[in-house]
Design an enzyme around this catalytic site. Structure first.
Site, PDB file in Angstrom:
ATOM      1  CE  LYS A  44      -3.343   3.003   0.689  1.00 48.07           C
ATOM      2  NZ  LYS A  44      -4.263   3.372  -0.419  1.00 48.07           N
ATOM      3  CB  CYS A 129      -2.846   9.685  -4.155  1.00 45.42           C
ATOM      4  SG  CYS A 129      -4.283   9.531  -3.075  1.00 45.42           S
ATOM      5  N   GLY A 221     -11.797  -0.721 -12.494  1.00 50.74           N
ATOM      6  CA  GLY A 221     -12.610  -1.779 -13.088  1.00 50.74           C
ATOM      7  C   GLY A 221     -12.933  -1.515 -14.548  1.00 50.74           C
TER       8      GLY A 221
HETATM    9  O1  RRO Z   1      -5.632   5.748  -0.823  1.00 54.04           O
HETATM   10  C1  RRO Z   1      -6.291   6.163  -1.800  1.00 54.04           C
HETATM   11  O2  RRO Z   1      -7.330   6.821  -1.682  1.00 54.04           O
HETATM   12  C2  RRO Z   1      -5.846   5.931  -3.173  1.00 54.04           C
HETATM   13  C3  RRO Z   1      -4.566   6.142  -3.614  1.00 54.04           C
HETATM   14 BR1  RRO Z   1      -3.161   6.610  -2.465  1.00 54.04          BR
HETATM   15  C4  RRO Z   1      -4.263   5.996  -4.993  1.00 54.04           C
HETATM   16  O3  RRO Z   1      -3.136   6.187  -5.469  1.00 54.04           O
HETATM   17  N1  RRO Z   1      -5.263   5.639  -5.827  1.00 54.04           N
HETATM   18  C5  RRO Z   1      -6.516   5.418  -5.380  1.00 54.04           C
HETATM   19  O4  RRO Z   1      -7.407   5.095  -6.183  1.00 54.04           O
HETATM   20  N2  RRO Z   1      -6.796   5.562  -4.046  1.00 54.04           N
END
Ligand code: RRO
Length: 310
Positions: A44, A129, A221
């Site tokens: 993660k 992100c 998706g």
């Molecule tokens: O943690 C998130 O909300 C998240 C991240 Br860091 C990302 O790079 N891509 C995403 O879809 N969610």
């Protein structure tokens, strides 16, 4: 049928692994991936210090995929670094560490710590992100991305990769490629992160389906497959000597085949893994091998990047 992939100076036993964020926040999840048919493991996205992330509900499955606004919940860099110290590299499954610092200094601090340790884990710096309120996606700011890559080069002496947001215009593919091509140790780009700031509406409740940012979140998706393939294809053409990791819309051997045909060296699975669990890797690998058998391909090299135009 040989699904192995040789890149980053090593050969991994297959081409499929998890998309960062899915099934990889806790050690137990990471170990389940390592024990599965996944060919590699990525953690993660880490920040320097632990985060709880955004308020729930922050993930929703939809008929065509998913929307999320997790907000970077993670155990903090030290937790994933400690996992990397104990990881069984001898399995032949590379370990990638996704890094998503809240500032350039934080990203460089994490890269320096990783370099000091001299571990074989490979960083994938997340430039995309979409879900931290007030933090725009770095990959959409070309000048900031150029500055960040210069700083990464100074902070880290090994090979690394970046996770890119989706782009939607040839001018943007070209501008980003020119910046990425300045950096020989940038060995791979992962295309794509979720399509940011989509909105899913529920008719019954006449409401959004996730709480953060009044319902806006990253799409994954089926929604994203054609956008992901376009990004893989264009960066495959524009980044000679670098690898492209395909991510987006893979739920069977068919989409994995499409990504590799478009140029992907390896393929990540996000939304499908979230819904199906790590058993997805053996199923998808089996389907990919069967499709290759039917087509007469015995290795991924036989068709990678060989997408035909009309
Ligand atoms: O943690 C998130 O909300 C998240 C991240 Br860091 C990302 O790079 N891509 C995403 O879809 N969610």
């Amino acid at each position: 049928i040989d699904l192995s992939v040789t890149w980053l100076g090593q050969t991994m036993p297959g081409c499929l692994y998890n998309a960062s964020g899915v099934w990889c926040r806790e050690e137990g999840e990471l170990e389940a991936l390592h024990a599965s048919a996944a060919a590699a493991v990525i953690t993660k996205s880490a920040t320097l210090t632990p985060r709880d992330g955004n308020p729930e509900p922050r993930y929703c499955r939809t008929p065509l995929g998913s929307i999320n606004s997790m907000g970077l919940p993670n155990r903090g860099f030290d937790y994933y670094l400690d996992y990397a110290r104990r990881y069984r590299y001898g399995s032949g499954k590379p370990l990638f560490l996704s890094l998503s610092g809240l500032s350039l200094d934080d990203n460089c601090a994490m890269l320096r710590r990783l370099a000091e340790e001299g571990l074989p884990a490979v960083p994938e710096v997340n430039l995309s992100c979409p879900n931290v309120p007030g933090k725009p996606q770095l990959g959409y700011d070309f000048a900031a991305t150029a500055e960040a890559l210069e700083a990464f080069d100074a902070a880290y002496s090994g090979l690394y990769g970046v996770k890119l947001p989706p782009y939607f215009d040839p001018a943007h593919f070209a501008a980003m490629a020119e910046i990425l091509n300045r950096h020989p140790r940038l060995a791979f780009v992962t295309c794509i992160n979720s399509i940011g700031n989509g909105l899913v509406v529920d008719i019954d409740s006449e409401a959004v389906v996730i709480k953060p940012k009044d319902g806006l979140g990253g799409l994954g998706g089926d929604y994203v497959l054609p956008t992901a393939l376009a990004n893989v294809r264009e960066f495959f053409r524009l980044l000679p000597g670098k690898d492209v990791v395909g991510c987006g819309g893979v739920k069977s051997g068919r989409e994995a085949f499409m990504h590799i045909l478009a140029g992907a060296r390896a393929v990540q699975v996000g939304t499908c893994l979230y819904h199906e669990g790590p058993g997805a890797f053996s199923r998808i690998a089996g389907e990919l091998a069967m499709l290759m058998r039917v087509k007469g391909y015995r290795s991924l090299d036989a068709f990678r990047g060989r997408l035909r135009t009309l």
